[in-house]
Design a protein around this motif. Structure first.
Motif, short mmCIF file in Angstrom:
data_model
loop_
_atom_site.label_atom_id
_atom_site.label_comp_id
_atom_site.label_asym_id
_atom_site.label_seq_id
_atom_site.Cartn_x
_atom_site.Cartn_y
_atom_site.Cartn_z
N TYR A 280 0.82 -1.21 0.00
CA TYR A 280 0.00 0.00 0.00
C TYR A 280 0.86 1.26 0.00
O TYR A 280 0.50 2.27 -0.61
CB TYR A 280 -0.91 -0.03 1.23
N LYS A 281 2.01 1.21 0.68
CA LYS A 281 2.89 2.38 0.76
C LYS A 281 3.98 2.38 -0.32
O LYS A 281 4.82 3.28 -0.34
CB LYS A 281 3.56 2.44 2.14
N GLY A 282 3.95 1.40 -1.25
CA GLY A 282 4.87 1.41 -2.38
C GLY A 282 6.21 0.75 -2.13
O GLY A 282 7.12 0.84 -2.98
N VAL A 283 6.36 0.09 -0.98
CA VAL A 283 7.64 -0.55 -0.68
C VAL A 283 7.92 -1.70 -1.65
O VAL A 283 9.04 -1.83 -2.18
CB VAL A 283 7.65 -1.06 0.77
N MET A 284 6.90 -2.50 -1.92
CA MET A 284 7.09 -3.64 -2.82
C MET A 284 7.39 -3.14 -4.24
O MET A 284 8.22 -3.75 -4.96
CB MET A 284 5.83 -4.52 -2.82
N LEU A 285 6.76 -2.04 -4.67
CA LEU A 285 7.03 -1.47 -5.98
C LEU A 285 8.48 -0.98 -6.07
O LEU A 285 9.17 -1.22 -7.08
CB LEU A 285 6.07 -0.32 -6.26
N LYS A 286 8.94 -0.30 -5.02
CA LYS A 286 10.31 0.22 -5.04
C LYS A 286 11.32 -0.91 -5.06
O LYS A 286 12.37 -0.80 -5.72
CB LYS A 286 10.54 1.13 -3.83
N LYS A 287 11.03 -1.99 -4.36
CA LYS A 287 11.92 -3.17 -4.39
C LYS A 287 11.97 -3.74 -5.82
O LYS A 287 13.04 -4.11 -6.32
CB LYS A 287 11.42 -4.22 -3.41
N HIS A 288 10.81 -3.79 -6.46
CA HIS A 288 10.74 -4.30 -7.83
C HIS A 288 11.54 -3.39 -8.78
O HIS A 288 12.30 -3.89 -9.64
CB HIS A 288 9.28 -4.37 -8.28
N LEU A 289 11.39 -2.08 -8.62
CA LEU A 289 12.12 -1.14 -9.47
C LEU A 289 13.63 -1.23 -9.20
O LEU A 289 14.45 -1.13 -10.14
CB LEU A 289 11.64 0.29 -9.22
#
Length: 206
Positions: free
Chosen positions: A76-85
């Motif tokens: 929800y806070k974008g941590v998983m997205l940033k890890k992916h990026l």
């Protein structure tokens, strides 16, 4: 040492809030932890979440496993997205600038959605308040109308009773007939007075 990212309960009974922590998987749920990553407060609407994104990404990259609830919060806070990026940057699929730009765009979109939700909640609260005030005003108007009607009925009843009492008093009062005025007796002129009057006339003639 296996590390888990999980929630640690705090707060009082019925109103809990949570710390998001990186802790040894063998430690107790509310026991010692390795690092505090953020907080999660479900008592507000929307829920309050404050998290250190960069530190959370580092723990994930080092093999920390989030629980299901923690994963949902991190996503929800974008941590998983940033890890992916970050993984894409390491593989050379995109540059750090591009990754940062995509992440910031995602954050802006997410913030817009959250603000829209807050605005909707505020509007709904204001509408509910306005409806409650209108309903209260209508109840007060009806109550005032009933009070006025009752007061008018009381005045009418009092007036009717007063008229009835006055009528009854008039009917009960004795009727007094006025006696006809007696005519004053006409006094007859004394014969002596008439005689003296005649003598006076004769003397005047002589």
């Amino acid at each position: 040492m296996p590390v888990k990212i999980r929630l640690q309960r705090h707060g009082k009974k019925g109103k809990p809030f949570y710390w998001i922590v990186a802790a040894d998987a063998r430690a107790k749920r509310d026991g010692r932890f390795l690092e505090k990553l953020g907080i999660y407060n479900p008592n507000t609407n929307p829920a309050t979440i404050d998290i250190n994104v960069d530190n959370s990404v580092k723990w994930l990259e080092n093999g920390a496993q989030p629980t299901d609830t923690a994963r949902a919060i991190l996503s929800y806070k974008g941590v998983m997205l940033k890890k992916h990026l970050a993984g894409g940057v390491k593989k050379g699929a995109l540059t750090e600038e591009q990754a940062e730009e995509k992440f910031n765009a995602w954050l802006a979109e997410k913030e817009a959605k959250i603000n829209a939700k807050k605005d909707g909640l505020t509007k709904a609260k204001e509408e509910a308040k306005a409806a409650a005030l209108a309903a209260e005003k209508e109840v007060n108007e009806k109550r005032n109308a009933v009070a006025v009607e009752e007061a008018a009925e009381e005045v009418a009843e009092e007036t009717t009773e007063a008229v009835a009492e006055e009528t009854a008093a008039v009917e009960e009062a004795p009727v007094t007939e006025e006696a006809p005025a007696e005519e004053a007796p006409v006094e007859e002129a004394a014969p002596e007075a008439e005689a003296s009057a005649e003598e006076t006339k004769e003397e005047a003639a002589e």
